[in-house]
Structures are given as structure tokens and as C-alpha cells.
Design a protein around this motif. Sequence first.
Motif, short mmCIF file in Angstrom:
data_model
loop_
_atom_site.label_atom_id
_atom_site.label_comp_id
_atom_site.label_asym_id
_atom_site.label_seq_id
_atom_site.Cartn_x
_atom_site.Cartn_y
_atom_site.Cartn_z
N LEU A 15 12.77 12.62 -1.78
CA LEU A 15 12.32 12.60 -0.38
C LEU A 15 11.16 11.63 -0.20
O LEU A 15 11.12 10.84 0.76
N ILE A 16 10.20 11.66 -1.12
CA ILE A 16 9.03 10.79 -1.03
C ILE A 16 9.45 9.32 -1.07
O ILE A 16 9.00 8.51 -0.26
N PHE A 17 10.32 8.97 -2.02
CA PHE A 17 10.76 7.57 -2.16
C PHE A 17 11.53 7.11 -0.93
O PHE A 17 11.32 6.01 -0.42
N THR A 18 12.42 7.98 -0.42
CA THR A 18 13.24 7.61 0.74
C THR A 18 12.38 7.38 1.97
O THR A 18 12.58 6.40 2.71
N ILE A 19 11.43 8.26 2.22
CA ILE A 19 10.56 8.10 3.39
C ILE A 19 9.66 6.88 3.23
O ILE A 19 9.35 6.19 4.20
N MET A 20 9.25 6.58 1.99
CA MET A 20 8.44 5.39 1.74
C MET A 20 9.21 4.12 2.12
O MET A 20 8.69 3.25 2.83
N LEU A 42 0.83 -1.21 0.00
CA LEU A 42 0.00 0.00 0.00
C LEU A 42 0.86 1.26 0.00
O LEU A 42 0.53 2.25 -0.66
N LEU A 43 1.99 1.21 0.73
CA LEU A 43 2.89 2.37 0.76
C LEU A 43 3.46 2.67 -0.62
O LEU A 43 3.63 3.84 -1.00
N PHE A 44 3.78 1.63 -1.37
CA PHE A 44 4.30 1.83 -2.72
C PHE A 44 3.26 2.51 -3.60
O PHE A 44 3.59 3.38 -4.42
N LEU A 45 2.00 2.17 -3.43
CA LEU A 45 0.93 2.82 -4.18
C LEU A 45 0.80 4.30 -3.78
O LEU A 45 0.54 5.16 -4.63
N VAL A 46 1.01 4.57 -2.49
CA VAL A 46 1.00 5.96 -2.01
C VAL A 46 2.12 6.75 -2.69
O VAL A 46 1.92 7.90 -3.12
N TYR A 47 3.29 6.13 -2.79
CA TYR A 47 4.42 6.78 -3.45
C TYR A 47 4.09 7.12 -4.90
O TYR A 47 4.38 8.23 -5.37
N LEU A 48 3.48 6.19 -5.60
CA LEU A 48 3.16 6.41 -7.02
C LEU A 48 2.13 7.51 -7.21
O LEU A 48 2.14 8.22 -8.24
N LYS A 49 1.24 7.68 -6.25
CA LYS A 49 0.14 8.65 -6.37
C LYS A 49 0.29 9.81 -5.39
O LYS A 49 -0.71 10.41 -4.98
N PHE A 50 1.52 10.17 -5.06
CA PHE A 50 1.72 11.16 -4.01
C PHE A 50 1.22 12.55 -4.41
O PHE A 50 0.67 13.28 -3.58
#
Length: 423
Positions: free
Chosen positions: A336-341, A309-317
Amino acid sequence: MNIKILSVKSNLLLAVTSKLLSLMASFVMIPILLKSLGIEKYGVWVTISSVAAWLVFFDFGLGNSFKNTVATCDKNKIKKEYSIAFSLYFYVSIILLILLSITVFLNENHNENQNAIIILYLPMFILFPLSLFSFGVQGLRLVGFNSLLDTFRIFLWLFFSMFYIFFIDGDELFVLSVIFVVSNILPQVAQFILFRSKCGFSLIPNIISPFLIIKDDSFRLGIRFFVIQLSSLISFNLGNVLIYNNFGPDDVAIYDVTNKVFVAALSVFNMAIAVMWPEITKAYSESNIKRCIKFYWVLLFFSFCFSVLLFLVYLKFEFILLLLNVNDEIIPNDNLIFTIMILTCLQSIAYCGAVVLNATNKLILQIYLALLSIIFIYPIFKLLITYDVGIVAYPLATGIFVLIAAISCNVISLRMLKAKYEY
């Protein structure tokens, strides 16, 4: 000790539902504060208010120790540790008030930010002992009800803040501090009432001298939890402060909003951790290792689903920023988004093993890891800055230690449970 509790499923459902509702309220607040205060003033506010999360670390770990003791349902141990924990909270409250008074006395220039800090922390320091009862309610395996009270806190903050901003057209930080304090203290009073009513027997704290507290085994166990908590504070709660000092308020706002999205997601996963912790403690105290192993594998399964689910959040941030209505103020930083994910995924994995060790008081591994992170995370953060990675330096530095914990905590906890089961 006869306590009527919710089932694991009911506790989990109530806790997750409460957390989702509180997250909705929190995310509604982000654009409201950002637009009404402006990005610079918002950066100042989130820096000031984020320090409130540090208060829980001043219990020297006795809160978690008390939670484990309550979960065992041992009446005599609970009465003893209740007095020890309450006494320590009382002494810490006095020390915090003295430190605040000294800080105010030494600083002759009273500006708006300092007034907001005084209003924010003076009543919270005075009523610090109330924070013990959240741990007590969790120990009673009433995590769902405890989560409802936390949700009540968020909705109080939302309701009164919106009233102040929209109906009074205010943007003063000291007023927001008053609202923040009231919103936090009322649920703590409710947690106190809930714990005393559901405990099953009378609990009257005896104020114990500091010397006797230090000599007690529960305090020594609490110190172990404290070292782990201190490491968590440095690794996850200093981001706003360090980025503010090294980059500025605008970068704090970008980091804070990005981090809040993933922290919000992790807080939902943490509801599973919170529910399973006292259940594992109870099962382990009864030598029901098969049940402990079952809870561990359930948590790992949750972690896997959570990471997807987190990976999906990253894709649709960017879409999430649009939903939050902050896409005009916040420019997304993909690195930043990818690193925090990735960091958040590793945290969920690490927590699966760590909760078993925490619930069974097997803390030595986490203490070593905590000491390493306390010593090295800031130098690594400063080193990464020299490589011009920007605000990504903080989650990168944290991720190094979380990766080590994710591997070692799961390996050790599973080995411990299997060895105990075979024995």
C-alpha cells in the motif's frame, strides 16, 4: 482594478510555510483521535468527516472559473461572474438543505453517527456560499494569505479538539462535529472579509435566475471544471468510503493514515500549483507566453525534487509512523505504501501540465480523461479486488488514470504554449 499583491516568491514561501504548519497540526491530531476514539470509531469519524471535502464539488466548477476571471483583473467580467457564481452557490445551498431534510425524515433510527452527520452538515450547507471567497482570494493572487487562513482552520480544530478530549475527557462524535464546523466556518468568514477589502471596488451580488445562469458562458466553462472536479472526487476522495464498504473500519484506519502522509506531502507541492495558477492566467491573458513556459518548467523541476523526497518517505515510513505515535495501532502495509507513493509522484507530474490547461481554460483533454475515470474507475477497483490485492486496489485503479493524465496533459500543454509562443 488595482490590487497590491505579493511577489511569486513571497506568495510561494508564505503558502508553503502555512501548509507545513497546518500539516504539523494535522499529524498531531491523528494519534490523539486514534487513541481517544479507538480504531473502529476513528474509522467512522474519518469516513463521516471526509465527505465534507465533497462540498467544494457542488459549485459546478464556477469557483475555478471565478478564480480565473478575477486573475484577469477585468472589472466588468468580475462583477458579472460574481453575481452568477454567488447565485449558483445560494441555490445549491438550498438544494443541499432540502436533501439533508429528506434524508433525516426518511431515516427513523437516529443514532450517534447520524446526529453527528446532521450537526456537521446543516450549518455547512447553510453557509455554503461563503466557500466562493476562497477562490476569489486566490484569483487576487493572494494565495499565501489564503493558505494562512486555511492554517488557522487546522489550528482551531486542533486546539478545541484537544481541549475537549483532554480536559473534558470526551469522545462523542457529535461534539467533534460542532468543533469541526466552527473551525471551518470562521476562516471562511475571514476569506470573505479579505476578498471584499482587497478587490478594489464594490461588489454587490444580484441574485440571478437559474435559467439565466445556465445560459451564461461562465456556467458552461464552470461545468467543464465540474466534470474534472467530479473525476477528482471519485479518484481521490472516495477511498475511505469504498474501503469501509468493501473491507471494514480497521482497514479504513490503515488506509487513511497511510494516505494522509502522502496527501500531506502532495498538499505542500499543491501550494506551488496554487501560486502559479493565477500567475499563468494573468501572463496568458497578457500574451506573455514566455513567462507561462517559465512557470511550467519551474513546476516540473519542483515535481522532480518532490518525487525524490517521496521515495525517501517510502523508505522511512515506519519511522514516520513512530513520529506520529501511531506505530502501535497501525500495521504498515508495504504494498500500500509503495503504491500510494508512486500514485502521488504521478499526480505531481500530471498537475504540472493540468495547471497550464486549467489556467488558460483549455479543458477538453481533461474532460475526456475525467469521463473515462468516472465510468471505469469503480469497475476496475472491483476487478482488482477479485485478484485479492486488498486495499491496494483503490490506489492501483486510480493510478491507471493518473498515469494517462501525467503523459497527455504535459505533452498537450507544452505543445500549446510553444505553438502560441512561435505564433
